[in-house]
Write an enzyme that holds these catalytic residues in place. Structure first.
Site, short mmCIF file in Angstrom:
data_model
loop_
_atom_site.label_atom_id
_atom_site.label_comp_id
_atom_site.label_asym_id
_atom_site.label_seq_id
_atom_site.Cartn_x
_atom_site.Cartn_y
_atom_site.Cartn_z
N SER A 35 52.60 16.98 -59.78
CA SER A 35 53.90 17.42 -60.31
C SER A 35 54.66 16.27 -60.97
O SER A 35 54.95 15.27 -60.32
CB SER A 35 54.78 17.97 -59.19
OG SER A 35 54.18 19.07 -58.60
N HIS A 69 53.52 21.29 -64.87
CA HIS A 69 52.06 21.17 -64.90
C HIS A 69 51.56 21.67 -66.24
O HIS A 69 51.48 22.88 -66.46
CB HIS A 69 51.41 22.02 -63.80
CG HIS A 69 51.72 21.56 -62.42
ND1 HIS A 69 50.90 20.71 -61.72
CD2 HIS A 69 52.75 21.83 -61.60
CE1 HIS A 69 51.43 20.49 -60.53
NE2 HIS A 69 52.55 21.15 -60.44
N HIS A 91 46.74 25.70 -58.33
CA HIS A 91 47.13 25.76 -56.93
C HIS A 91 46.69 27.09 -56.32
O HIS A 91 46.53 28.08 -57.03
CB HIS A 91 48.65 25.62 -56.78
CG HIS A 91 49.18 24.30 -57.21
ND1 HIS A 91 49.50 24.02 -58.52
CD2 HIS A 91 49.44 23.17 -56.51
CE1 HIS A 91 49.93 22.77 -58.60
NE2 HIS A 91 49.91 22.22 -57.40
N TYR A 93 48.58 28.89 -54.44
CA TYR A 93 49.70 29.84 -54.44
C TYR A 93 49.83 30.61 -55.75
O TYR A 93 50.56 31.59 -55.82
CB TYR A 93 51.03 29.15 -54.07
CG TYR A 93 51.42 27.99 -54.96
CD1 TYR A 93 51.90 28.19 -56.24
CD2 TYR A 93 51.33 26.68 -54.49
CE1 TYR A 93 52.26 27.13 -57.05
CE2 TYR A 93 51.69 25.61 -55.28
CZ TYR A 93 52.15 25.83 -56.56
OH TYR A 93 52.51 24.78 -57.35
N GLU A 94 49.14 30.14 -56.79
CA GLU A 94 49.15 30.89 -58.05
C GLU A 94 48.17 32.06 -58.00
O GLU A 94 48.06 32.83 -58.96
CB GLU A 94 48.76 29.99 -59.22
CG GLU A 94 49.73 28.85 -59.46
CD GLU A 94 49.21 27.86 -60.49
OE1 GLU A 94 49.45 28.11 -61.68
OE2 GLU A 94 48.57 26.87 -60.11
N ALA A 122 52.87 15.36 -55.45
CA ALA A 122 54.22 15.26 -54.92
C ALA A 122 54.19 15.87 -53.53
O ALA A 122 53.52 16.87 -53.31
CB ALA A 122 55.18 16.04 -55.82
N MET A 225 51.08 21.01 -51.24
CA MET A 225 50.34 22.26 -51.49
C MET A 225 49.09 22.06 -52.34
O MET A 225 48.62 23.01 -52.97
CB MET A 225 51.27 23.26 -52.20
CG MET A 225 52.59 23.49 -51.47
SD MET A 225 53.68 24.55 -52.42
CE MET A 225 55.25 24.30 -51.56
N SER A 226 48.54 20.85 -52.35
CA SER A 226 47.42 20.61 -53.27
C SER A 226 46.45 19.58 -52.71
O SER A 226 46.42 19.31 -51.52
CB SER A 226 47.96 20.12 -54.62
OG SER A 226 48.55 18.85 -54.47
N ASN A 249 60.90 14.28 -51.36
CA ASN A 249 62.02 14.74 -50.53
C ASN A 249 61.64 14.60 -49.06
O ASN A 249 60.46 14.47 -48.73
CB ASN A 249 62.34 16.21 -50.85
CG ASN A 249 61.16 17.12 -50.64
OD1 ASN A 249 60.15 17.02 -51.34
ND2 ASN A 249 61.26 17.99 -49.66
N HIS A 274 62.64 22.76 -55.91
CA HIS A 274 61.61 22.30 -56.85
C HIS A 274 62.19 21.34 -57.88
O HIS A 274 61.54 20.38 -58.28
CB HIS A 274 60.94 23.50 -57.54
CG HIS A 274 59.81 23.11 -58.45
ND1 HIS A 274 58.72 22.37 -58.02
CD2 HIS A 274 59.60 23.31 -59.78
CE1 HIS A 274 57.89 22.16 -59.04
NE2 HIS A 274 58.41 22.73 -60.11
#
Ligand code: 6GU
Length: 299
Positions: A35, A69, A91, A93-94, A122, A225-226, A249, A274
């Protein structure tokens, strides 16, 4: 299998057409940009001109749908080392399967010359000693999706590249990690570089407070998430792996305010966004680019 060979043949054709038969271009390193880290493409030498191939042109490749992305492969030289850059990744989640997420690695492995994966992402910190915009070299992982069967090596084994039962206890190459830390020191980068465990979750939600405490409790330092699917398949292909998280974060670990508190702490304090991820990734990206360039140049 046939899809992978078709895509590799297509890419070989593009590489030969672009670089010509005189300058044989054989990428040795795959760099996957997380990211907001696609800016690393500026570090690619302009002589010779790099070759850019949009994912949409590659048979069997899918394009990513997320802001921050893009979707291109860039073939060129970074600090004199021939590399491929994946700008934009898929990802889970897509809606992609773990096999789809890692197909680019299978395809690029067919080129026969890549032996190292450098992957950035990230991530949110669950280690309370970490701050936003700091870096973490991954030395181990916990993949919640992987443990539950969302696994890139599920299904028939690619016997040509690796074993049915792949060890992952040696996934994150020690020499490459040592090289990263020595370059961090040599370049005098003030931004702290930690080392630790990356927890892979499926997303797309950011973690709840209780989930964040669970992730910390099992020994992770950051969460994202990756990355893990790509690392696992790169290891199955026999590549060495270096993985770097940019902490965008700090995850909220404290329990939610009770309805019975007289002075409740607001629930939205420290809430993940995000946009914050993108902004903080951008703030630290120059250091990440400098580090990756230095490491890749030493390979
Ligand atoms: Cl806080 N969580 C997850 N799962 N992924 C992230 C993140 C947090 N920050 C950046 N990526």
């Amino acid at each position: 299998r046939a899809v992978i060979q078709d895509a590799a043949e297509f890419l070989n054709g593009e590489i030969t057409a672009h670089f010509g038969a005189t300058c044989e271009f054989k990428p040795r390193v795959l760099i996957i940009c997380g990211s907001g880290l696609g800016g690393i493409s500026h570090v690619i030498s302009s002589n010779p001109q790099p070759l850019s191939v949009p994912y949409s042109a590659i048979p069997g490749f899918k394009a990513s749908t997320i802001v921050g992305h893009a979707g291109d492969l860039l073939f060129g030289f970074m600090n004199k080392t021939p590399v491929v850059l994946m700008k934009g990744r898929l990802h889970g989640y897509e809606g992609n399967t773990a096999q789809e997420i890692t197909r680019p690695i299978r395809i690029l492995n067919e080129l026969g010359s890549i032996g190292v994966l450098v992957v950035t992402n990230a991530a949110g910190a669950v280690n309370p000693e970490f701050s936003a915009c700091e870096l973490m070299c991954i030395n181990d992982h916990i993949s919640f999706p992987g443990l539950c069967g969302f696994h890139p090596l599920r299904g028939p084994n690619f016997d040509e590249t690796g074993p049915r039962f792949l060890a992952t206890s040696d996934a994150y190459d020690l020499k490459l990690r040592q090289l990263l830390f020595s370059k961090h020191k040599e370049l005098g980068i003030a931004r702290r570089l930690h080392e630790g465990v990356y927890a892979h979750v499926s997303g797309p939600t950011f973690e709840s407070r209780a989930e964040s405490r669970l992730i910390r409790l099992v020994g992770a330092d950051c969460v994202g998430m990756s990355t893990v699917p790509e690392v696992v398949v790169a290891r199955h292909c026999g590549w060495r792996v270096l993985a770097l998280s940019l902490i965008t974060n700090c995850v909220v670990l404290s329990p939610a305010a009770s309805a019975l508190d007289t002075n409740p702490v607001p629930l939205d304090l420290g809430k993940a966004e995000h946009s914050e991820v993108i902004v903080n990734a951008a703030a630290a990206s120059a250091d990440v680019e400098q580090l990756v360039e230095a490491v890749v140049g030493a390979l």
